[in-house]
Every structure is written in structure tokens, then in C-alpha cells.
Design a protein around this motif. Sequence first.
Motif, PDB file in Angstrom:
ATOM      1  N   ILE A 163       0.838  -1.201   0.000  1.00 51.96           N
ATOM      2  CA  ILE A 163       0.000   0.000   0.000  1.00 51.96           C
ATOM      3  C   ILE A 163       0.873   1.252   0.000  1.00 51.96           C
ATOM      4  O   ILE A 163       0.571   2.232  -0.679  1.00 51.96           O
ATOM      5  N   VAL A 217      -2.434  -5.176  -7.972  1.00 54.18           N
ATOM      6  CA  VAL A 217      -2.891  -4.150  -7.032  1.00 54.18           C
ATOM      7  C   VAL A 217      -4.334  -4.416  -6.604  1.00 54.18           C
ATOM      8  O   VAL A 217      -4.688  -4.299  -5.428  1.00 54.18           O
ATOM      9  N   PHE A 218      -5.136  -4.788  -7.586  1.00 53.07           N
ATOM     10  CA  PHE A 218      -6.535  -5.077  -7.264  1.00 53.07           C
ATOM     11  C   PHE A 218      -6.611  -6.227  -6.258  1.00 53.07           C
ATOM     12  O   PHE A 218      -7.298  -6.145  -5.227  1.00 53.07           O
ATOM     13  N   THR A 265      -5.278  -5.305  -2.778  1.00 52.99           N
ATOM     14  CA  THR A 265      -6.175  -4.438  -2.016  1.00 52.99           C
ATOM     15  C   THR A 265      -7.411  -5.193  -1.585  1.00 52.99           C
ATOM     16  O   THR A 265      -7.879  -5.062  -0.443  1.00 52.99           O
ATOM     17  N   PHE A 266      -7.956  -5.976  -2.493  1.00 51.52           N
ATOM     18  CA  PHE A 266      -9.153  -6.752  -2.167  1.00 51.52           C
ATOM     19  C   PHE A 266      -8.869  -7.715  -1.016  1.00 51.52           C
ATOM     20  O   PHE A 266      -9.646  -7.844  -0.067  1.00 51.52           O
ATOM     21  N   GLY A 298      -6.591  -7.430   1.112  1.00 51.10           N
ATOM     22  CA  GLY A 298      -6.426  -6.631   2.323  1.00 51.10           C
ATOM     23  C   GLY A 298      -7.767  -6.311   2.951  1.00 51.10           C
ATOM     24  O   GLY A 298      -7.943  -6.425   4.176  1.00 51.10           O
ATOM     25  N   ALA A 299      -8.732  -5.915   2.104  1.00 54.15           N
ATOM     26  CA  ALA A 299     -10.068  -5.612   2.632  1.00 54.15           C
ATOM     27  C   ALA A 299     -10.669  -6.856   3.274  1.00 54.15           C
ATOM     28  O   ALA A 299     -11.238  -6.812   4.392  1.00 54.15           O
ATOM     29  N   ILE A 350      -9.134  -7.551   6.583  1.00 48.39           N
ATOM     30  CA  ILE A 350      -9.611  -6.627   7.625  1.00 48.39           C
ATOM     31  C   ILE A 350     -10.889  -7.177   8.245  1.00 48.39           C
ATOM     32  O   ILE A 350     -11.057  -7.268   9.484  1.00 48.39           O
ATOM     33  N   VAL A 351     -11.811  -7.596   7.368  1.00 47.14           N
ATOM     34  CA  VAL A 351     -13.081  -8.164   7.846  1.00 47.14           C
ATOM     35  C   VAL A 351     -12.827  -9.457   8.621  1.00 47.14           C
ATOM     36  O   VAL A 351     -13.368  -9.676   9.710  1.00 47.14           O
ATOM     37  N   TYR A 392     -11.418  -8.768  11.987  1.00 47.69           N
ATOM     38  CA  TYR A 392     -12.447  -8.249  12.883  1.00 47.69           C
ATOM     39  C   TYR A 392     -13.314  -9.372  13.442  1.00 47.69           C
ATOM     40  O   TYR A 392     -13.545  -9.474  14.645  1.00 47.69           O
ATOM     41  N   TRP A 436      -4.679   2.742 -14.347  1.00 41.67           N
ATOM     42  CA  TRP A 436      -3.840   2.612 -13.170  1.00 41.67           C
ATOM     43  C   TRP A 436      -4.244   3.645 -12.114  1.00 41.67           C
ATOM     44  O   TRP A 436      -4.877   3.338 -11.106  1.00 41.67           O
ATOM     45  N   LEU A 482      -7.912   2.446 -10.443  1.00 38.58           N
ATOM     46  CA  LEU A 482      -7.521   1.549  -9.353  1.00 38.58           C
ATOM     47  C   LEU A 482      -7.406   2.262  -8.008  1.00 38.58           C
ATOM     48  O   LEU A 482      -7.765   1.715  -6.963  1.00 38.58           O
ATOM     49  N   LEU A 494     -10.772   2.775  -6.629  1.00 39.12           N
ATOM     50  CA  LEU A 494     -11.335   1.466  -6.352  1.00 39.12           C
ATOM     51  C   LEU A 494     -10.750   0.875  -5.075  1.00 39.12           C
ATOM     52  O   LEU A 494     -11.457   0.292  -4.240  1.00 39.12           O
ATOM     53  N   GLY A 495      -9.443   1.033  -4.953  1.00 40.86           N
ATOM     54  CA  GLY A 495      -8.775   0.540  -3.753  1.00 40.86           C
ATOM     55  C   GLY A 495      -9.334   1.224  -2.515  1.00 40.86           C
ATOM     56  O   GLY A 495      -9.586   0.596  -1.479  1.00 40.86           O
ATOM     57  N   MET A 504     -12.603  -0.299  -1.703  1.00 42.39           N
ATOM     58  CA  MET A 504     -12.530  -1.643  -1.110  1.00 42.39           C
ATOM     59  C   MET A 504     -12.125  -1.584   0.357  1.00 42.39           C
ATOM     60  O   MET A 504     -12.749  -2.187   1.226  1.00 42.39           O
ATOM     61  N   LEU A 505     -11.072  -0.835   0.611  1.00 46.53           N
ATOM     62  CA  LEU A 505     -10.585  -0.763   1.985  1.00 46.53           C
ATOM     63  C   LEU A 505     -11.591  -0.020   2.853  1.00 46.53           C
ATOM     64  O   LEU A 505     -11.858  -0.390   4.006  1.00 46.53           O
ATOM     65  N   ALA A 517     -14.413  -2.334   3.732  1.00 47.88           N
ATOM     66  CA  ALA A 517     -14.090  -3.251   4.827  1.00 47.88           C
ATOM     67  C   ALA A 517     -14.197  -2.545   6.162  1.00 47.88           C
ATOM     68  O   ALA A 517     -14.811  -3.047   7.122  1.00 47.88           O
ATOM     69  N   ALA A 518     -13.604  -1.379   6.198  1.00 47.01           N
ATOM     70  CA  ALA A 518     -13.674  -0.610   7.444  1.00 47.01           C
ATOM     71  C   ALA A 518     -15.115  -0.262   7.786  1.00 47.01           C
ATOM     72  O   ALA A 518     -15.548  -0.341   8.942  1.00 47.01           O
ATOM     73  N   PHE A 570     -17.802  -1.927   6.974  1.00 49.31           N
ATOM     74  CA  PHE A 570     -18.486  -3.131   7.482  1.00 49.31           C
ATOM     75  C   PHE A 570     -18.247  -3.295   8.982  1.00 49.31           C
ATOM     76  O   PHE A 570     -19.170  -3.575   9.754  1.00 49.31           O
ATOM     77  N   VAL A 571     -16.987  -3.133   9.329  1.00 52.48           N
ATOM     78  CA  VAL A 571     -16.623  -3.282  10.738  1.00 52.48           C
ATOM     79  C   VAL A 571     -17.397  -2.292  11.603  1.00 52.48           C
ATOM     80  O   VAL A 571     -18.000  -2.652  12.623  1.00 52.48           O
TER      81      VAL A 571
END
Lengths: 216, 806, 259
Positions: A32, A162-163, A166-167, A169-170, A173-174, A177, C225, C229, C232-233, C236-237, C240-241, C243-244
Motif C-alpha cells: 500500500i 494491485v486489485f 487491495t481486495f 487486504g479488505a 480486515i473483515v 475483525y 492505473w 484503481l 477502487l482501492g 474496497m478498503l 471493509a472498514a 463493514f466493521v
Amino acid sequence: MAVKKIEKHKKNTRIFHWLHLITFIVMLWTGISLFYPWTNVLGLTFGSLRNAAFIHKYLGWFYVVLPIIYVSWNFKLFSNFFKTISTFTPEDKKWLSILGGYLHPIIKADEIPPQGKYNAGQKLLGWIIIVFSILLGITGLVMFYYASFPGFWVRMAIIVHVFCGTFLGAAVIVHFYLAAVNPTSNKELGTMLGSGMIEEDYVKHHNALWYEDLKK
Amino acid sequence: MTSLGPSFGRGAMTNPLIDVKNSDVIMICGGNPAENHPAIARYINMCKDSGGTVISVDPRFTRTSSLSDIYSPIRPGTDIVFFGGLINYIIQNKKYQEVYMKNYTNVSWLLKPEYEFKDGHFSGWEEAKRMYNYASWGFQTGPDKKVLKDMTLQDPNCVFQRLAGHYSRYTPEVVENVCGMKKENFLKIAEVYSSTGAPEKSGCLIYAMGLTQHTIGTQNIRAFCMIQLLLGNMGMAGGGVNAMRGEANVQGSTDMGLLFHTLPGYLPSPNDKLHPNLQEFIKKSIAPDSYWVNAPKFIISMLKAWYGDSATKENNYGYDWIPKWSKPASWMHIWDNLYKNEGIKGMMIWGQNPLVSSPFADKTGKALENLEWLMQADLFETETANFWRRPHADTKNIKTEVFLLPVASMVEKDGSATNTSRWLQMRYKSVEPLYECREDSVIMHDLIHKIKDLVKADPSTPSPESILNLTWNYGGHNHSAEEVFKEINGFEVATKKQVPGFAALKDDGSTTSGCWIYSGMFPPAGNLAKRRKPEKTGLGLNPEWGWAWPVNRRILYNRAACDLEGNPWNPEKYVIKWDAGQKKWAGRDVPDFLPTKAPSDAGGTLPFIMLTGGQGRIFVPGGIVKDGPFPEHYEPIESPVANKVNPVQNNPIAVVFKSNIDKYAPLGDPKYPYICTTYRVAEHYQSGAITRKIPITVEAMPQVFAELDPELAKELNIKDGDDVELESIRGKVKAKACVTTRVQPMTINGKKYHVVGIPWNWGFVGIDPDSGKDESFAANLVTENVGDPTSLIPESKALMINLRRA
Amino acid sequence: MERVAYMYDSSKCMGCRGCQSICKEWNDQKTDPTTFTGVYTNPPSLNPDTRMIIKFYDTFTPDPNFNFLKYQCFHCGDPACVKACPSGALFQAENGIVAFDVDKCIACGYCHSACPFGIPQIGKVINKCDMCYSRVMEGSESDKTSTPACVKSCPAGALTFGKRNDLVEQGKKKVEVLKNKGYTEANLYGENILGGLGVLAILKYSPEKYGLPKEPVVPTDIGLWKGILHPLGLVMLGGAAGFVVLHRALNLGKKGGDQ
């Protein structure tokens, strides 16, 4: 009375998970920092962005090699695991459709169907980790040897890498948790980072189908 | 040099490098200036920008050819056929500049009727002695001893008619058959180049070792000189015969007397038979009716420079002390003498690498083994310094004591270099010599003073005064280049005042000058070689940049750039003109003429002031050029074909060394079927003694390669990058193959012949990948010890080899 | 600030490699072992120690011929490498020069893969021609230290440095002259491609003969790029956060034990 416990994860699995986890965190952290300009500062944890790049490039080999070693040494164990996560029962499908009940009442979930050793979400996560790690490995290889591949393939590899990173990574994270933080499920933490044991009562409730299997 | 002098009067490039931008047509033959004098490329490009045309004639299509508009290949060693063809074309098509030719050259002079050329020999050939009697190579004179002339050019004995007759044999068909140059290409080149015969047009001829390193080298250049005289290109801006001298300061070296047969300023070197005393020497140095009538002033001033106050009229200014030569000591003679152990015991080699640059590696190596001692002064260890452990040497049995002295490079010492255009430019010390390196001059100072001590101590030394009386005050260990320049320039003995030029030199011992042609470089005003003022507009003569000899004259023979009345042939690019009002010659350059002599005065139309008679020599009399008054084609010593132009195969007086090691492939020997030529590459300098120790040049051009055409490659199953071996009757050398269409097979008299080329910049000492192996990669492993009779330059450009995959 | 450029006239070049040598010298580059492979070109290609090479060609016509190309970064007006560089090491200066800050380079090699020519070389860090950026910015006109080293060194006068617009005009004129001399394929390479190149080349023959792409473009996926992306990144992150956070919010008060 001592709490009755069931072994969920063997020692090898636990060690593997722990090692791979640390590796992944470092890979995610460095990854990242490299590819998102607003997170470049994260690279300073390792002294400089160039150091972060160096670590990411070479630790990546370990990230890919470690699972290969684990699977080779524990092939039967892994095969069983793989069979488990490849089987999606009607209960699993129902579970997925209500998102495991986690976002009730936003996603209504009056009744959670009984789950096996791993709930549908965990099965899905297993697939995500395996598939995306393989993709990360392949695209990472292309990026490592960028000079040997046509520019187009390298650029595509970078995008996929990268996709996926990152995915993943997401997803992690879940996963983190739910496995370690969420009070209603954080007992699972002990199965991977502790003794490998989980309370019988917990299993009866969360993994009813597995409990039935074990009773047989 | 040996052709320029006899043709025009001075042996040096006639026009500046920059001047080629003023040409209408540039023709480059036997030279590759883009690689070896890259600075000239800018001006060749400027010539093209102004609409000029560039012609390149070379056995291979070189990096110079890439700048040309017209290119033709030519068989190595057949240039005289091509040039003869041009001369014939010029005469037949009346392309000559008629007024110029008639008045500024000796075409009108009447030759003795006994002069003739027949069956490959000029008149006076004595077969038994294998030499020429030059008596018939001369002119008819009247009762007043003046040469008879015919300005109508009709007399069958006049030079013009003899010239036309001599070259009538060199038809375009002969050019095609002998040179391998297609007829239509030849005619195109002839048409384009001879267009510079128009009075206002000028063409320049550029050449280098590709023309000179032949047994007919001097004659090659003579042909160039004749072409330029016929077309009226001498003295003009954009004209001239432009020698690209083979090294950055070789002009300076020969100016200062490097050659065995000349002293500084091209005075002759005293010979024991010809010049037994000073009077004879002076008598023979004077050429009446030319500027050389002043020779005594230069000679005496030079002796005064050498011996200072010890040189007096009474002791003939020390002339009797100096050694006189009795046997020729040209380059090849020296090595022959050493090989045969005929006298040379020790050798000092300064900044030179004979084991690589000499014509015959094996002979040179074995010759070096005969030395009792060798001193090598150089920046790096060279092949020569390592001769005793060279590949295949019998090191145990070599007894030579070798001293290697590290010397300073050109940036670690003050000095000057005289470039090919005769420009003296100062070079400065930028850093002190590193480690133990010393400047050559400092080493020489110590050497001379030590020798003086030894001579003084040993009463049996012959002619001790020649050493003891030498003046040597140049600062010792704090060497001062300025002191040397002052002495070279010359000064008045009594006042120590610098002379303003050689016109001020005297023959009574009151002046000194180390080198008369450089006199004027350091007048009272200061060291003119330091000047760096570029000219803003104009011809590129840059009169205030450095200093050119003689007397800062940039274009030699520039009187010829004007017509009989003194008006420039090309007003726009005029060099000098006669100013009738001021009664003097003036203009953009220093006149190469007495400034006050009017065109109408006696001799006012004779531009070549250094020659007797003042007219350029189409015909060179008296054996000044030893093998002929006119160039004639002879085949190289090693050749695949018989001479088709005349029945004599090779130059009858070519210098061919004979020993138990010198061997030559007989005519058409099937064991050596391919023609080989040698050359250099831009990336390496000479034998590579320096550049093969520099990583950047080694990276760019790491290994020696042989260039061959695709047809030959296919025949011999050779591909790019393969290891190949070239073999002559004398030796073998390996190289990497470079298969390219830049080399073409040639059809000579209906039969096909292949040419293979190899650069000579490699050896066996360096950081290049082939050094340090038990093998030498020097091209001189195959070349031979034969030379031009006048210049004694070796024939490195045409020999016969075999080729195979290694 | 006006865009600067330099122009290489291959019809004036004689392949002497003064430029290649001085580039190595000025930029303190290492040399690498090479061998003669049949062509004069050496090193055979750009590499992490070599920013610039002269390429030799002798097969353009059936007649004997010799042609050269000075090959290095062409300083695109629309540089893909700058777009691609994740760390911002590569940048385009106001005067158009594409240079880089070696300290920021992470040696990922993306610039090499993004460049339509594949020019940037990556060793420990990126290496490519930077048009002697420090000379141009800090040198002085009077002693010509403000021109790139190669331009200053060329003995043949084949290189000229200056305002890009002026050079394009001169280049087009020279192309006409070459066409009149019979070089029908003569062209000014770099006039318009890739936002106009900062290194213009007057070529006697078509670019393809020299191995140059005739119509190179910035790869479209470069935009993908950073354009897509990155956000998008973030999504995604952030998801996730999110959701938590959401889960916690929905399950406040619920302690451990059974659901």
C-alpha cells in the motif's frame, strides 16, 4: 468443571497461519505504501520507500513459497480442508444470502442456518485467500521480471496485482475483525493463535453440523 | 608530404580543416576523416548545407562515406588508375582551368626530347642497378640557362602534350577493369569533380594513409596535386590538397625534424657523402630562383640555437660536430638493421608502440630481442614494453634490459600541437603529473645532463662537442614550454630580443632559430600560439586563433587564387587581392607572395615561390620524386592480378626488404586469394596503447573485427560474430567477423575478387577482452615490409590473405 | 516557460560515439563487458549503466550504406513513465525535460513497462537520459555548460539544442532538403507523436527501418492505473472498514457468547 474443548486447528496449521499472517501484513503495508501516493509515508516505517520496495519484492517470494511448503508437508490435512471449503451446501448458500446475519437488521436475518466446521463466509474467505494469493504470486513474478515480459503484460499484471492485493487486504480486515475482535465470534482466535482448541458449547452453537459429524 | 613538397614547394596540408566548408565539391579518397579526424565532419556538413557535393571513394563504405553524396568502391592499391582516369577526362573534356594551368603550372615547359615513358619504365632505367638515371627527366634550356616554354601547349615536347599522351591509356574502361569501379560511377565522379575547373569554383581533395601507405603512395598524392593544378584549385578557398595527417601532432613532429632525412624546417639532414662540410651543405640546400635561396640563414640560425655561443664562424657553427648519416635510417630500415643485428644496440622509444604499429609484427618482435637495452617512455605498459613476454616469445632466452619510464599525459604538461592544418595551438598543464610520472622534457633534461657528464668523463667519446656544447636552458625540473618556444622562434643573439619572423634571420651568426618555419610564432608581442580569438564571419581562416606556419599563412599558394591581374577568381570567397592603390597584396590571409610585388612585375604571376621557376609542377623533374616525374600505376607488391596498364608488375624501385623472415606472396598465389586492407576505428587511437586502457572506448569497440562481404561469408560459412582467422604469408591474426554489404566484391578484368578489411588498433596489452590472452590481435601480424621509394612509408593498405573460420 | 528540446540530424551524424562516450563520462556511469557481435553497436542495448547508445544500420538499401540513430529517452510531451511512476520519482519539468529524483525511485520497473519504447532501465534505481537536467538548469550560456553534454561534444554538428518550436521549423526544412536529394522517406521523427518528443530526429529513412514505432501512443491502461484503481482501492478498503463499523454499531451492547 473444566470447560470441554475440541481441537479445531493442528499445530502445523497454526504455525503456518501465524507466519503467513505476519508476512501478509508486511506485504500489505509495504504494498500500500508503494502504490498509493497518499500512503507513501507508510514506507518510512522501513526507513525509505526504496527499502519498502525492496522488502516487498523479496518477501513476496516467501509469501508464495511458505504455503507451498505447508501444503506439501501436510497434504492430507490440506486436502481435507480444501474439500471442506469446496463444498457449498444449501445451508451455506442461505447463509451467504443473509450475509451470515452480520448486518441484521439492514440485511434481514431472522434465522441463521446451521454451519459446518467453517461457515460459508469462512469458506468463501478460504477461496479468496487461495485464489488471490496465487494471482498475487503470478502477477508478482511478472512484475519482478518486468524486463522479460512485453510492457502490456507487465502493466496488466500490475493492475491485477494491485486489485488482488487491495481486495485481499479488505477481506483480511473483515476476517481479522470477525475472528479476533467481534465479541460473538472472537473465540475463534484461540483456535489459530492459541491452543488450537475451541469450547464445545461454542461449536454446538456456531458449527452445529461439524459437531454432529464429530459425534459420529 | 613527399608529393606536396615537390609539386608545390611545401610538404604540408595546404588549406585549413575548416576551409572545406567553402568547397563546391569535396572528394575524399583513401581517407576516413569522419573516424580519424572527426573535427572535420562539421565542415564537411557545412559544405553540404551550402549546396556542396561530397564524393567518397574507398574500398569500404565507411562512416565518412555515410556523409557523402556519391560513393564508389575501389580496389586497394589502384588509385593511380582512377586518378589517371580523372586526368585523362579533364584533358579530353577540356575541364582544366586554362589560364591558371598555363600560367601557374609548368605545363608549358619543354621537356628534353630524350625523356620518354615506355613499357612501364621512364627513360633512364638501368636494369642492372635497378635504378633510374634522372638526367633525362629535365627541361630544355635556352642559352640563358632559362627553361624553354611553349605557351600554345602544342609543342610535342611540352609537359602538357606529354601529360596528355601519358594518361591517354587511362580510359574509363581501364578504370573499370583495374579498379573495379563501374564506368558510369567513374564518369559521374569525373563530371562532378572536374566541374571545379571553372575559375570561380573550387574543389578540395582529402586523403590520408589510405593513399600514402602504398609502394606508389607518393605518386598517389602527386596525382592529386596534378589534378588540383589542372583544375586551378590550389590557393583557393575550398581548394587545396588536404592531407589528414595520421596523428594529432605528427605535423609538429615532422616540422621539428622527426624524419631521418630532414632537420627542423625541412632542411635536409646532413649526409656524409653529399654534405661533408658546411659549405657543401649550404650549397646543396639552396634552390635558386625560390625562397630556398635563404636556406643559409635558416641553417646558421638553427646551429646557433643548438650550440649557442659555442657556435662561431670559425668552427663552422658546430656543423662538423654533428653526426652525418650514411645509410638510410627510415622506419623500416631501422627494424631491418636491428633484426639483422647490424649495429643498433639500444633504443629509446618515446610514446610509440612499434610492436603493433610497425609493418611486420614478427620481424619487429624478433628485432627487439636483439637489443641490449630498451627504454620505453609511455603512459601505460604497451605491447612493445612487453615484447619480451609477448605471446609465443621465448622469454627465457631474451636478454634485453627493459626500462619503463612513466611519462605525463598531454593534460599534465605544457606544450603545443601542430594540427594537420599547420596550426600551432598551445596545450596546457591542467594537473600535475600523477604518481611517478614525469614530463618527457624533464626526463630529457636529466638524460642530457647525465650524458654530458659521462661524455666529459670519457675522453674517447667521438665528437664530444656535439653533446657538451648543446645549450639546454628550459627550466630543468620546472620545465618551461615558453623557453622552448622562444628558442624555436629565434632571437637576436646580442639583444636576446625575439625575432618577428624568418625574414629577419641572418646567416652571420647574429640570430638563432630552432625551426625557421616556426619563426614568427613568438615575436616580441608574445606567444601567438596562445591566441583563441574565433573569427565571426568569413572563410573560417581564423587568423587570430593559434598561429599557422609559415608566418600565420592559412591557405598556402594563395597568389594562385587570383588571376594574372591580381583579381580573385572567386570574388565572394576571395583570399587575397592586389590593391593597385596601396600597391600591395592584402586580404583575409597573409599573402603567400612578396606583398609588394605587383602582378605586372617580373615574377608577379608565379605563385609557387618555394619552387624554382615559381610554377606548380605537373612534371616533377630530376628524380625529386624517385619513381617517376608522372604517376604511373603499378600493382601492390602482393596482388591478385597482373598489371594491365603497363608490363612492369610492381614499382620498379619500391623498397622491398629482404631477410630470412621477409616473405611476399607471389602474383595470384591461390593460397592467399583475398585482398586485405587495414584501417582504424573512431573509438581507438593508433595502436590502442591508451584507448584500450579506457573503459568507455573499450566498451564501445571491444574487439578487433574483420569486415567481409556477404557473398564471401556464405562461401566460407562465416556469420556475424564468428571467430575468423586472417593469414598472410607472414603470419596469422584472429578477429571477429563483421559480415556487411559495406564491403563489396570487385570484378577485375572479368574475374571476381573479395576484399577483407581489418583495423589495426588492437594488440595484447589492455583491458579489452582479447588482451591478456596468449595471442596478439594486432593487424601487423599479416602486413609487410615494403615501402614507397621516396617516402619510405610501408604499404599497409594492400596485401593478400586467406580467411577462414577459426 | 518555453519547451526546450534538442534535435539529432542523422544525415550529419557519422556514428563516432562522441556523444555516447561523453554521456557515460558526465553521468559517471559504469561500463560493462562487451563483445563484438557483428555490428558496431555496443553496448547492444540500453542497460542500467547506459543511458544512450548509437545504433548502427547497414542494410537500409541494397547498395553499400551506413546509417545511425542516437537512441535514448525521447522526452515525450505526454510522458507515460511519469504517469505510471508510483512514487513520483519521475517528473516532467516546466521546460518539458523528463527527469527523475533518484532518491524517490523504488525500482519497481513500471516506467519501463509503461514507456512506448521501453527506454527506462532499472538497476538499483532508474537510469535514463535526463537531457542533462542539471546542466540545462544551472549551466551558463557563455561556456556552453547549459547544453546537454552530448550536444556540446558532437564534432559533426549533428546535434542542436534550443527552443522546441525553432527546432521543429529547422527540422522540417532539413527534411525537405533531404527529400530533394532523393531520400523520399525522410521525416522529422517526434514532431507530433506522444505530445511531441523533446528529442527530435531527422531521419533519412522511415522510422520502422530504425526500429522506431511509427505511431506510438501512451498506453491507455496507464490511465486505468491511477484513474481507476486508486479510487477502487479506496472503496474496497473503505468498505471493509465500513463493514466493521456498521457491525459494531448494529451490535452495540451485545457481549460475547452466543449470537
